[in-house]
Design a protein around this motif. Structure first.
Motif, short mmCIF file in Angstrom:
data_model
loop_
_atom_site.label_atom_id
_atom_site.label_comp_id
_atom_site.label_asym_id
_atom_site.label_seq_id
_atom_site.Cartn_x
_atom_site.Cartn_y
_atom_site.Cartn_z
N LYS A 1 40.12 33.50 23.26
CA LYS A 1 40.36 33.18 21.87
C LYS A 1 41.34 34.17 21.25
O LYS A 1 42.19 33.78 20.46
CB LYS A 1 39.04 33.18 21.11
CG LYS A 1 39.17 32.80 19.66
CD LYS A 1 37.81 32.82 18.97
CE LYS A 1 37.96 32.51 17.51
NZ LYS A 1 36.69 32.59 16.81
N ASP A 2 41.20 35.45 21.60
CA ASP A 2 42.10 36.46 21.06
C ASP A 2 43.54 36.23 21.50
O ASP A 2 44.47 36.47 20.72
CB ASP A 2 41.65 37.86 21.50
CG ASP A 2 40.29 38.24 20.91
OD1 ASP A 2 39.94 37.68 19.86
OD2 ASP A 2 39.60 39.06 21.52
N VAL A 3 43.72 35.77 22.71
CA VAL A 3 45.07 35.50 23.21
C VAL A 3 45.70 34.35 22.43
O VAL A 3 46.88 34.41 22.07
CB VAL A 3 45.03 35.19 24.73
CG1 VAL A 3 46.39 34.75 25.22
CG2 VAL A 3 44.55 36.40 25.50
N SER A 4 44.93 33.32 22.14
CA SER A 4 45.48 32.18 21.40
C SER A 4 45.81 32.58 19.96
O SER A 4 46.81 32.13 19.40
CB SER A 4 44.51 31.01 21.43
OG SER A 4 43.30 31.33 20.79
N ILE A 5 44.98 33.43 19.34
CA ILE A 5 45.26 33.88 17.98
C ILE A 5 46.52 34.75 17.97
O ILE A 5 47.37 34.62 17.09
CB ILE A 5 44.05 34.64 17.41
CG1 ILE A 5 42.90 33.67 17.16
CG2 ILE A 5 44.42 35.36 16.12
CD1 ILE A 5 41.61 34.35 16.76
N ALA A 6 46.65 35.64 18.95
CA ALA A 6 47.84 36.49 19.04
C ALA A 6 49.09 35.65 19.29
O ALA A 6 50.15 35.92 18.71
CB ALA A 6 47.66 37.53 20.13
N GLY A 7 48.98 34.64 20.14
CA GLY A 7 50.12 33.76 20.40
C GLY A 7 50.53 32.98 19.17
O GLY A 7 51.72 32.84 18.88
#
Length: 68
Positions: A2-8
């Motif tokens: 989830k953190d990767v998608s938010i950062a992306g």
């Protein structure tokens, strides 16, 4: 994950905003969009928290009403 998608999403939004900000015709629209989004987010957060909610009457007040 989830953190990767938010950062992306933040990276893509930042890139898009930088491209839009270079166009003088879009600066006003982008500013209005960001301000309105912040205001709506704040209004939603206050609604969820229950800002201005009335406190229930204490049990002592209820006893006095029944005695009258």
């Amino acid at each position: 994950m989830k953190d990767v998608s938010i950062a992306g999403a933040a990276f893509v939004f930042g890139w898009l905003m930088s491209k839009t900000w270079q166009d003088p015709g879009c600066q006003l629209g982008l500013t209005i969009f960001l301000v309105l989004t912040a205001v709506m987010g704040l209004a939603f957060a206050l609604a969820v928290v229950g800002h201005g909610r009335q406190t229930p009457a204490s049990s002592d007040d209820a006893d006095e009403e029944t005695r009258l």
